[in-house]
Design a protein around this motif. Structure first.
Motif, short mmCIF file in Angstrom:
data_model
loop_
_atom_site.label_atom_id
_atom_site.label_comp_id
_atom_site.label_asym_id
_atom_site.label_seq_id
_atom_site.Cartn_x
_atom_site.Cartn_y
_atom_site.Cartn_z
N ILE A 83 -2.60 1.26 -8.74
CA ILE A 83 -4.03 1.31 -9.05
C ILE A 83 -4.74 2.29 -8.12
CG2 ILE A 83 -6.15 -0.03 -9.32
CD1 ILE A 83 -3.90 -0.88 -11.19
N ASP A 84 -5.56 3.13 -8.72
CA ASP A 84 -6.44 4.01 -7.94
C ASP A 84 -7.63 3.18 -7.46
OD1 ASP A 84 -7.40 6.91 -7.26
OD2 ASP A 84 -9.11 5.94 -8.25
N LYS A 85 -7.81 3.03 -6.14
CA LYS A 85 -8.83 2.15 -5.59
C LYS A 85 -10.24 2.58 -5.97
CE LYS A 85 -8.43 0.60 -1.40
NZ LYS A 85 -8.22 0.54 0.06
N MET A 141 0.84 -1.19 0.00
CA MET A 141 0.00 0.00 0.00
C MET A 141 0.88 1.25 0.00
SD MET A 141 -3.33 0.81 0.16
CE MET A 141 -4.16 -0.51 1.02
N LEU A 142 0.51 2.23 -0.81
CA LEU A 142 1.25 3.48 -0.83
C LEU A 142 0.86 4.32 0.38
CD1 LEU A 142 0.93 4.44 -4.61
CD2 LEU A 142 2.85 3.36 -3.45
N ALA A 143 1.63 5.41 0.61
CA ALA A 143 1.34 6.30 1.73
C ALA A 143 -0.09 6.83 1.62
CB ALA A 143 2.34 7.44 1.76
N ASN A 144 -0.51 7.10 0.38
CA ASN A 144 -1.89 7.51 0.14
C ASN A 144 -2.71 6.23 0.04
OD1 ASN A 144 -4.35 8.31 -0.85
ND2 ASN A 144 -3.51 9.75 -2.34
N GLU A 145 -3.59 5.97 1.01
CA GLU A 145 -4.31 4.70 1.05
C GLU A 145 -5.33 4.57 -0.06
OE1 GLU A 145 -5.84 3.83 4.89
OE2 GLU A 145 -3.86 3.80 5.84
N ALA A 146 -5.51 5.59 -0.88
CA ALA A 146 -6.40 5.49 -2.02
C ALA A 146 -5.73 4.77 -3.18
CB ALA A 146 -6.86 6.88 -2.47
N MET A 147 -4.41 4.49 -3.05
CA MET A 147 -3.65 3.85 -4.10
C MET A 147 -3.12 2.50 -3.63
SD MET A 147 -3.76 6.15 -6.51
CE MET A 147 -4.28 7.89 -6.56
N VAL A 148 -3.04 1.54 -4.55
CA VAL A 148 -2.51 0.22 -4.24
C VAL A 148 -1.36 -0.09 -5.20
CG1 VAL A 148 -2.99 -2.24 -4.14
CG2 VAL A 148 -4.74 -0.60 -3.43
N LEU A 149 -0.24 -0.53 -4.64
CA LEU A 149 0.92 -0.93 -5.43
C LEU A 149 0.82 -2.43 -5.70
CD1 LEU A 149 3.74 -0.41 -6.68
CD2 LEU A 149 4.70 -0.83 -4.40
N THR A 184 -11.33 4.23 -8.73
CA THR A 184 -11.69 4.04 -10.14
C THR A 184 -11.23 2.70 -10.70
OG1 THR A 184 -9.64 5.04 -10.96
CG2 THR A 184 -11.51 6.52 -10.53
N GLY A 185 -10.27 2.06 -10.02
CA GLY A 185 -9.72 0.81 -10.52
C GLY A 185 -8.76 0.99 -11.67
N LYS A 186 -8.38 2.23 -11.98
CA LYS A 186 -7.51 2.51 -13.11
C LYS A 186 -6.06 2.70 -12.65
CE LYS A 186 -11.08 4.64 -15.99
NZ LYS A 186 -11.46 5.84 -16.77
N LYS A 187 -5.14 2.41 -13.61
CA LYS A 187 -3.72 2.63 -13.33
C LYS A 187 -3.40 4.13 -13.34
CE LYS A 187 -1.58 -1.64 -15.03
NZ LYS A 187 -0.55 -2.19 -15.96
N VAL A 188 -2.44 4.51 -12.51
CA VAL A 188 -1.92 5.88 -12.53
C VAL A 188 -0.47 5.82 -12.99
CG1 VAL A 188 -3.46 6.65 -10.70
CG2 VAL A 188 -1.23 5.76 -10.10
N PRO A 189 0.06 6.92 -13.56
CA PRO A 189 1.45 6.91 -14.05
C PRO A 189 2.43 6.47 -12.97
CG PRO A 189 0.31 8.87 -14.79
CD PRO A 189 -0.61 8.21 -13.80
#
Length: 214
Positions: free
Chosen positions: A34-36, A1-9, A38-43
């Motif tokens: 992945i943005d939790k 998990m990234l520092a921002n819990e809205a994102m998943v590594l 939207t389910g979409k990848k981020v750069p």
């Protein structure tokens, strides 16, 4: 998990490694993030080079304030750049101020009293990480910006001007430049210089800096 819990590594793909002797220097990798919501990848393409330090040195002489800069060839931009004395933080103990002082001595020959060095980035809000991120879209580098102010004889200014320094066995071919502080902001596009000027001027405006002693 990234520092921002809205994102998943999900995974990391290492694409390149540059070693500095026995330790990792630069690292290029691609992270699947992945943005939790939207389910979409981020750069997630990253050039990792770690923390660095830089010092804004201001020397007062005969009523004029001067900034001490270094000039060296920077291959990525294909030109000579006037910069603050700076370097990567490779101290295992995380001695940021000590690293800053060592870099100044290596690149300019000046030895700074650590008690007179002010951490400008420490004035930033804790939520910022109290560091400057010059290119957060692609690089993890964070920079601690420091300030040193002193009063010197004009002879010191003349001795510094054009002085050739650097660790030649590490490929450093550095020339020292001393420029009037009042024109510094127009003389270089180095982001470290411009950020340090902004922090210095705002800290001075808000009365956060210690009084410069004679």
């Amino acid at each position: 998990m990234l520092a921002n819990e809205a994102m998943v590594l999900r995974q990391v793909l290492i694409q390149g490694v540059d070693m500095f002797g026995s330790r990792v220097g630069f690292l290029k990798f691609k992270a699947d993030v992945i943005d939790k919501e939207t389910g979409k990848k981020v750069p997630g393409i990253v050039f990792a080079r770690g923390p660095a330090v830089a010092v804004l040195i201001l020397l007062e002489s005969e009523g004029e304030t001067y900034a001490v800069l270094t000039e060296q060839v920077r291959v990525p931009v294909g030109k000579l750049i006037l910069e603050l004395p700076a370097g990567m933080l490779d101290d295992e103990n995380g001695d940021i101020a000590g690293t800053a002082i060592r870099e100044v001595e290596e690149e300019t020959g000046l030895h700074l009293n650590q008690d007179a060095v002010v951490d400008l980035t420490a004035f930033l809000a804790p939520s910022t990480g109290q560091k400057v991120f010059p290119s957060p879209g692609g690089c993890d580098e964070d920079i601690g910006l420091f300030l040193y102010r002193g009063k010197v004889d004009k002879e010191i200014i003349e001795q510094l001007q054009g002085k050739e320094t650097g660790l030649r066995d590490h490929g450093e071919m550095i020339k020292v430049h001393v420029v009037p502080y009042k024109t510094l902001w127009r003389m270089t596009a180095d982001a470290k210089v411009l950020a340090a000027i902004a922090l210095y001027e705002m800290a001075k405006r808000d009365g956060l800096l210690p009084i410069l002693k004679d």
